[in-house]
Design a protein around this motif. Structure first.
Motif, PDB file in Angstrom:
ATOM      1  N   ASP A   1     -37.465  39.139 -42.955  1.00  0.00           N
ATOM      2  CA  ASP A   1     -36.700  39.346 -44.184  1.00  0.00           C
ATOM      3  C   ASP A   1     -37.043  40.693 -44.828  1.00  0.00           C
ATOM      4  O   ASP A   1     -36.162  41.459 -45.228  1.00  0.00           O
ATOM      5  CB  ASP A   1     -36.968  38.226 -45.193  1.00  0.00           C
ATOM      6  CG  ASP A   1     -36.623  36.854 -44.644  1.00  0.00           C
ATOM      7  OD1 ASP A   1     -35.781  36.793 -43.732  1.00  0.00           O
ATOM      8  OD2 ASP A   1     -37.183  35.864 -45.127  1.00  0.00           O
TER       9      ASP A   1
ATOM     10  N   GLY B   1     -30.766  29.755 -42.027  1.00  0.00           N
ATOM     11  CA  GLY B   1     -31.700  30.310 -42.981  1.00  0.00           C
ATOM     12  C   GLY B   1     -31.076  30.557 -44.329  1.00  0.00           C
ATOM     13  O   GLY B   1     -30.063  29.965 -44.680  1.00  0.00           O
TER      14      GLY B   1
ATOM     15  N   PRO C   1     -40.419  35.091 -48.527  1.00  0.00           N
ATOM     16  CA  PRO C   1     -39.766  35.891 -47.478  1.00  0.00           C
ATOM     17  C   PRO C   1     -40.662  36.043 -46.252  1.00  0.00           C
ATOM     18  O   PRO C   1     -41.880  36.150 -46.368  1.00  0.00           O
ATOM     19  CB  PRO C   1     -39.533  37.237 -48.162  1.00  0.00           C
ATOM     20  CG  PRO C   1     -40.621  37.324 -49.185  1.00  0.00           C
ATOM     21  CD  PRO C   1     -40.822  35.917 -49.677  1.00  0.00           C
ATOM     22  N   GLN C   2     -40.045  36.039 -45.082  1.00  0.00           N
ATOM     23  CA  GLN C   2     -40.770  36.267 -43.843  1.00  0.00           C
ATOM     24  C   GLN C   2     -40.821  37.772 -43.564  1.00  0.00           C
ATOM     25  O   GLN C   2     -40.142  38.569 -44.208  1.00  0.00           O
ATOM     26  CB  GLN C   2     -40.070  35.540 -42.696  1.00  0.00           C
ATOM     27  CG  GLN C   2     -39.923  34.046 -42.912  1.00  0.00           C
ATOM     28  CD  GLN C   2     -41.248  33.340 -43.013  1.00  0.00           C
ATOM     29  OE1 GLN C   2     -42.164  33.601 -42.230  1.00  0.00           O
ATOM     30  NE2 GLN C   2     -41.364  32.425 -43.979  1.00  0.00           N
TER      31      GLN C   2
ATOM     32  N   ILE D   1     -31.474  36.906 -49.914  1.00  0.00           N
ATOM     33  CA  ILE D   1     -32.901  36.721 -49.646  1.00  0.00           C
ATOM     34  C   ILE D   1     -33.707  36.858 -50.936  1.00  0.00           C
ATOM     35  O   ILE D   1     -34.571  36.032 -51.247  1.00  0.00           O
ATOM     36  CB  ILE D   1     -33.390  37.747 -48.607  1.00  0.00           C
ATOM     37  CG1 ILE D   1     -32.691  37.526 -47.267  1.00  0.00           C
ATOM     38  CG2 ILE D   1     -34.909  37.655 -48.433  1.00  0.00           C
ATOM     39  CD1 ILE D   1     -32.983  38.606 -46.241  1.00  0.00           C
TER      40      ILE D   1
ATOM     41  N   TYR E   1     -30.522  41.247 -37.953  1.00  0.00           N
ATOM     42  CA  TYR E   1     -31.307  40.242 -38.677  1.00  0.00           C
ATOM     43  C   TYR E   1     -30.769  38.845 -38.394  1.00  0.00           C
ATOM     44  O   TYR E   1     -31.515  37.905 -38.111  1.00  0.00           O
ATOM     45  CB  TYR E   1     -31.270  40.538 -40.180  1.00  0.00           C
ATOM     46  CG  TYR E   1     -31.822  39.429 -41.044  1.00  0.00           C
ATOM     47  CD1 TYR E   1     -33.189  39.317 -41.279  1.00  0.00           C
ATOM     48  CD2 TYR E   1     -30.979  38.485 -41.618  1.00  0.00           C
ATOM     49  CE1 TYR E   1     -33.694  38.300 -42.058  1.00  0.00           C
ATOM     50  CE2 TYR E   1     -31.475  37.465 -42.402  1.00  0.00           C
ATOM     51  CZ  TYR E   1     -32.830  37.374 -42.625  1.00  0.00           C
ATOM     52  OH  TYR E   1     -33.327  36.358 -43.405  1.00  0.00           O
ATOM     53  N   ASN E   2     -29.438  38.698 -38.481  1.00  0.00           N
ATOM     54  CA  ASN E   2     -28.833  37.383 -38.277  1.00  0.00           C
ATOM     55  C   ASN E   2     -28.929  36.921 -36.827  1.00  0.00           C
ATOM     56  O   ASN E   2     -29.090  35.731 -36.564  1.00  0.00           O
ATOM     57  CB  ASN E   2     -27.367  37.410 -38.725  1.00  0.00           C
ATOM     58  CG  ASN E   2     -27.232  37.305 -40.225  1.00  0.00           C
ATOM     59  OD1 ASN E   2     -27.430  36.250 -40.802  1.00  0.00           O
ATOM     60  ND2 ASN E   2     -26.908  38.415 -40.870  1.00  0.00           N
TER      61      ASN E   2
ATOM     62  N   LEU F   1     -32.506  35.770 -36.438  1.00  0.00           N
ATOM     63  CA  LEU F   1     -32.698  34.546 -37.202  1.00  0.00           C
ATOM     64  C   LEU F   1     -32.014  33.361 -36.532  1.00  0.00           C
ATOM     65  O   LEU F   1     -32.540  32.250 -36.501  1.00  0.00           O
ATOM     66  CB  LEU F   1     -32.155  34.729 -38.626  1.00  0.00           C
ATOM     67  CG  LEU F   1     -32.522  33.645 -39.637  1.00  0.00           C
ATOM     68  CD1 LEU F   1     -34.033  33.576 -39.823  1.00  0.00           C
ATOM     69  CD2 LEU F   1     -31.844  33.915 -40.960  1.00  0.00           C
TER      70      LEU F   1
ATOM     71  N   CYS G   1     -34.716  44.033 -45.373  1.00  0.00           N
ATOM     72  CA  CYS G   1     -34.517  44.618 -46.705  1.00  0.00           C
ATOM     73  C   CYS G   1     -34.820  46.108 -46.696  1.00  0.00           C
ATOM     74  O   CYS G   1     -34.073  46.916 -47.256  1.00  0.00           O
ATOM     75  CB  CYS G   1     -35.414  43.914 -47.725  1.00  0.00           C
ATOM     76  SG  CYS G   1     -34.825  42.302 -48.250  1.00  0.00           S
TER      77      CYS G   1
ATOM     78  N   SER H   1     -33.152  33.988 -53.273  1.00  0.00           N
ATOM     79  CA  SER H   1     -33.798  32.782 -52.755  1.00  0.00           C
ATOM     80  C   SER H   1     -35.273  32.768 -53.117  1.00  0.00           C
ATOM     81  O   SER H   1     -35.847  31.723 -53.409  1.00  0.00           O
ATOM     82  CB  SER H   1     -33.623  32.705 -51.231  1.00  0.00           C
ATOM     83  OG  SER H   1     -32.271  32.578 -50.882  1.00  0.00           O
TER      84      SER H   1
ATOM     85  N   ILE I   1     -28.897  40.646 -48.180  1.00  0.00           N
ATOM     86  CA  ILE I   1     -30.243  41.028 -48.593  1.00  0.00           C
ATOM     87  C   ILE I   1     -30.534  40.494 -49.997  1.00  0.00           C
ATOM     88  O   ILE I   1     -31.638  40.022 -50.293  1.00  0.00           O
ATOM     89  CB  ILE I   1     -30.405  42.567 -48.569  1.00  0.00           C
ATOM     90  CG1 ILE I   1     -30.121  43.091 -47.156  1.00  0.00           C
ATOM     91  CG2 ILE I   1     -31.789  42.973 -49.036  1.00  0.00           C
ATOM     92  CD1 ILE I   1     -30.968  42.465 -46.078  1.00  0.00           C
TER      93      ILE I   1
ATOM     94  N   LEU J   1     -29.273  32.861 -45.438  1.00  0.00           N
ATOM     95  CA  LEU J   1     -27.970  33.483 -45.480  1.00  0.00           C
ATOM     96  C   LEU J   1     -26.862  32.486 -45.177  1.00  0.00           C
ATOM     97  O   LEU J   1     -25.727  32.870 -45.021  1.00  0.00           O
ATOM     98  CB  LEU J   1     -27.899  34.641 -44.480  1.00  0.00           C
ATOM     99  CG  LEU J   1     -28.933  35.741 -44.661  1.00  0.00           C
ATOM    100  CD1 LEU J   1     -28.627  36.886 -43.739  1.00  0.00           C
ATOM    101  CD2 LEU J   1     -28.982  36.224 -46.089  1.00  0.00           C
TER     102      LEU J   1
END
Length: 286
Positions: A117, A284, A113-114, A102, A269-270, A273, A121, A105, A99, A286
């Protein structure tokens, strides 16, 4: 086996080795600083031999130093946190690192962030909050805070490969140098040097630090960051299981719910993604 499959296997093995840290640290009756100083000093011998065998001279520049500070911070904070809170709390709170990847980044690389994302979080932060609610009665608030900070520094470890002019293995080497220099003086306060203590220390230094970091650095060369983050999800699951079985330390009921939310959110999330990422992309943030 393809290069990518070998890389993913290296990341998986690294995560398995990382997971023994909680148990070994609990078994050593020293302070977190003493343990970290000694284990990184041992790790330096192994990493030094690896660098010599691969003819890789350690580099130093600004970004290598930033990576080294991330490695050092992760090592120190996690060791101390394990002494002040449960091993389960420490590893799951550190697992918030993706997190922070993200967030960093967005802040430093200008990536917007999308919705996915932001949702991840929110869920992870909600899970973390449960740890602090549980610690009010367990007395592990400081340990939880340090574990959360280790998640922030661990995010820097994941970002080492994306830093300009970086050299991850050099960052690992210098990070362990700093950790050893800072931690070794604390050994003067320790009085317990039993055989079991020394064995646990060697296991930490050789396998949980040196070999694990080498495997992770090698694995990330061919493994997309998203895949690596997903595969590393074995660590926060295996770590508290080992501690519960061999050290009989159980995670609190409210913190257990938080752990399920944190780990489940990051893994979900992963997975989402990874499905959104085409096979030709490297992954992405991560």
């Amino acid at each position: 086996m393809s290069a990518r499959q070998r890389g993913t296997l290296c990341v998986f093995l690294a995560a398995v080795l990382y997971s023994i840290g909680g148990l070994c640290i609990k078994l050593i009756p020293w302070s977190g600083m003493s343990i970290n100083g000694a284990r990184t000093a041992i790790a330096l011998v192994v990493i030094g031999l690896y660098l010599k065998a691969t003819n890789h001279k350690p580099k130093m520049n600004l970004w290598v130093l930033v990576g080294a500070l991330a490695v050092c911070g992760t090592n120190i904070l996690f060791s101390i946190a394990n002494k002040l809170t449960t091993a389960g709390n420490a590893i799951v709170l550190q697992f918030t690192a993706p997190i922070f990847v993200i967030l960093f980044s967005v802040l430093f690389f200008g990536k917007r962030p999308q919705k996915l994302d932001l949702a991840a979080c929110g869920l992870v932060l909600g899970g973390v909050l449960l740890f602090f609610i549980d610690s009010l009665s367990a007395g592990g608030m400081l340990g939880n805070i340090l574990a959360l900070l280790s998640g922030i520094s661990y995010a820097g470890v994941f970002l080492m490969n994306d830093m300009p002019d970086s050299d991850p293995i050099s960052s690992v080497f210098w990070g362990d140098v700093i950790s050893a220099v800072v931690g070794l003086p604390f050994l003067g306060y320790e009085t317990e040097f039993s055989g079991n203590t020394l064995i646990a220390l060697v296991v930490l230094g050789v396998f949980q630090v040196a070999v694990a970091y080498i495997l992770m650095v090698e694995g990330l060369k061919t493994t997309p960051p998203v895949t690596a983050s997903l595969v590393s999800g074995i660590e926060p699951v295996l770590n508290p299981i080992l501690v519960a079985v061999f050290y009989h330390e159980m995670i609190g009921p409210i913190a257990l719910v938080g752990a399920m939310i944190v780990v489940g959110s990051v893994v979900l999330y992963n997975v989402i993604l990874a499905r959104q990422t085409s096979p030709t992309e490297t992954g992405g943030p991560l």
